[in-house]
Design a protein around this motif. Structure first.
Motif, PDB file in Angstrom:
ATOM      1  N   LYS A 155       0.887  -1.238  -0.355  1.00 14.00           N
ATOM      2  CA  LYS A 155      -0.046  -0.407   0.380  1.00 14.00           C
ATOM      3  C   LYS A 155       0.726   1.107  -0.510  1.00 14.00           C
ATOM      4  O   LYS A 155       1.780   0.758   0.022  1.00 14.00           O
ATOM      5  CB  LYS A 155      -1.033  -0.047   0.840  1.00 14.00           C
ATOM      6  CG  LYS A 155      -1.216  -1.080   1.199  1.00 14.00           C
ATOM      7  CD  LYS A 155      -2.553  -0.802   2.930  1.00 14.00           C
ATOM      8  CE  LYS A 155      -3.361  -2.443   2.875  1.00 14.00           C
ATOM      9  NZ  LYS A 155      -2.504  -3.481   2.810  1.00 14.00           N
ATOM     10  N   ASP A 160      -2.789  -2.639  -3.441  1.00 13.59           N
ATOM     11  CA  ASP A 160      -3.719  -1.683  -2.490  1.00 13.59           C
ATOM     12  C   ASP A 160      -3.639  -0.653  -2.988  1.00 13.59           C
ATOM     13  O   ASP A 160      -3.212  -0.136  -1.485  1.00 13.59           O
ATOM     14  CB  ASP A 160      -4.750  -2.570  -1.476  1.00 13.59           C
ATOM     15  CG  ASP A 160      -5.601  -1.478  -0.883  1.00 13.59           C
ATOM     16  OD1 ASP A 160      -5.946  -0.396  -2.048  1.00 13.59           O
ATOM     17  OD2 ASP A 160      -5.984  -1.952   0.495  1.00 13.59           O
ATOM     18  N   ARG A 176      -5.508   2.030  -2.515  1.00  8.55           N
ATOM     19  CA  ARG A 176      -6.802   2.342  -2.418  1.00  8.55           C
ATOM     20  C   ARG A 176      -7.345   3.548  -2.862  1.00  8.55           C
ATOM     21  O   ARG A 176      -6.722   4.728  -2.397  1.00  8.55           O
ATOM     22  CB  ARG A 176      -6.109   2.786  -0.882  1.00  8.55           C
ATOM     23  CG  ARG A 176      -6.144   1.782  -0.528  1.00  8.55           C
ATOM     24  CD  ARG A 176      -5.855   2.034   0.888  1.00  8.55           C
ATOM     25  NE  ARG A 176      -5.348   0.567   1.853  1.00  8.55           N
ATOM     26  CZ  ARG A 176      -5.373   0.351   3.108  1.00  8.55           C
ATOM     27  NH1 ARG A 176      -6.039   1.947   4.076  1.00  8.55           N
ATOM     28  NH2 ARG A 176      -5.179  -0.703   3.895  1.00  8.55           N
TER      29      ARG A 176
END
Length: 200
Positions: free
Chosen positions: A119, A141, A143
Motif C-alpha cells: 500500500k 492496494d 487505495r
C-alpha cells in the motif's frame, strides 16, 4: 651440442610463455565471472521507493541500506554486465490475486489477505532506474490513487502490470509515450471506484 642447447632453451621459453598465457586467461576469466554490483544511485532510488510503501508482511525486508547489492533484493533483477536494475517485480499474493468479489469466511482471513498487498504511494525515484524494462505492481492496494503520470517517462519499459491494484481516477495519457512497451496490464482499473460508489 650447440644446436641441442638452443633448441632446449627455445622449448623452455615457449613453455614458460604458454604457462604465463594460461595464468593470464585464468585470472581474466575469474574477473569476468565476478558479479556486478548494483549502481549506488539506483539502490538509493529503490530505498526511496520503499519508503513510500506500506509493507505489512515484510516482503521488502532485504531492502536495507546495509545490503549494498540491490541486485539481490527481493523482486529486483539487474543486468549482469552493467548492474543497472531492469526488473522490479512486486505483485501482491505472489501474482495470483483473488478477485475482489471473493467472500472471506472470517475477518482474520480477509485481514491476512489484505496484508499481502503493498500500500502507499509510488515514488518518482523510479525515474532514476534508467534501464528499467519490467515493472509489476499488480494485485496490491493503492487505495484509489491515480497511476502516476511519471510512469510515462520510463522510456525503456517493455512490460507494465498495474492490474488489480485498486488505482482510481483516469488512466494518464502519458502512458502512451511508452514506445517500447510490449505488455500493458491495467485490468480491474476502476474496481476501487465502483466499489466505493456502491457503498456511498
Amino acid at each position: 651440442m650447440t644446436t641441442r642447447l638452443s633448441f632446449s632453451s627455445f622449448s623452455s621459453c615457449h613453455l614458460c610463455l604458454l604457462v604465463v598465457l594460461a595464468l593470464f586467461r585464468s585470472c581474466s576469466s575469474k574477473q569476468n565471472s565476478e558479479p556486478v554490483l548494483c549502481i549506488d544511485a539506483e539502490r538509493q532510488a529503490l530505498l526511496r521507493f520503499k519508503h513510500g510503501l506500506t509493507d505489512e508482511t515484510h516482503r521488502l525486508a532485504s531492502w536495507v541500506a546495509e545490503n549494498k547489492d540491490c541486485c539481490n533484493w527481493y523482486g529486483i533483477t539487474c543486468d549482469n554486465s552493467t548492474g543497472h536494475v531492469h526488473r522490479v517485480h512486486l505483485p501482491g499474493h505472489g501474482g495470483h490475486c483473488p478477485a475482489y468479489s471473493v467472500s472471506y469466511f472470517t475477518e482474520k482471513e480477509y485481514t491476512d489477505a489484505s496484508k499481502q498487498r503493498l500500500k502507499g504511494d509510488i515514488s518518482r525515484s523510479l525515474l532514476d532506474l534508467k534501464q528499467l524494462k519490467h515493472l509489476d505492481l499488480s494485485c496490491n492496494d493503492f487505495r484509489g490513487i491515480q497511476v502516476p503520470k511519471f510512469i510515462g517517462s520510463l522510456q525503456n519499459l517493455k512490460y507494465l502490470n498495474l492490474s488489480n491494484s485498486k488505482f482510481g481516477g483516469t488512466i494518464p495519457p502519458q502512458l502512451g509515450n511508452l514506445s517500447n512497451l510490449n505488455v500493458l496490464c491495467l485490468g480491474s482499473f476502476h474496481e476501487f471506484n465502483s466499489t466505493r460508489n456502491q457503498q456511498a
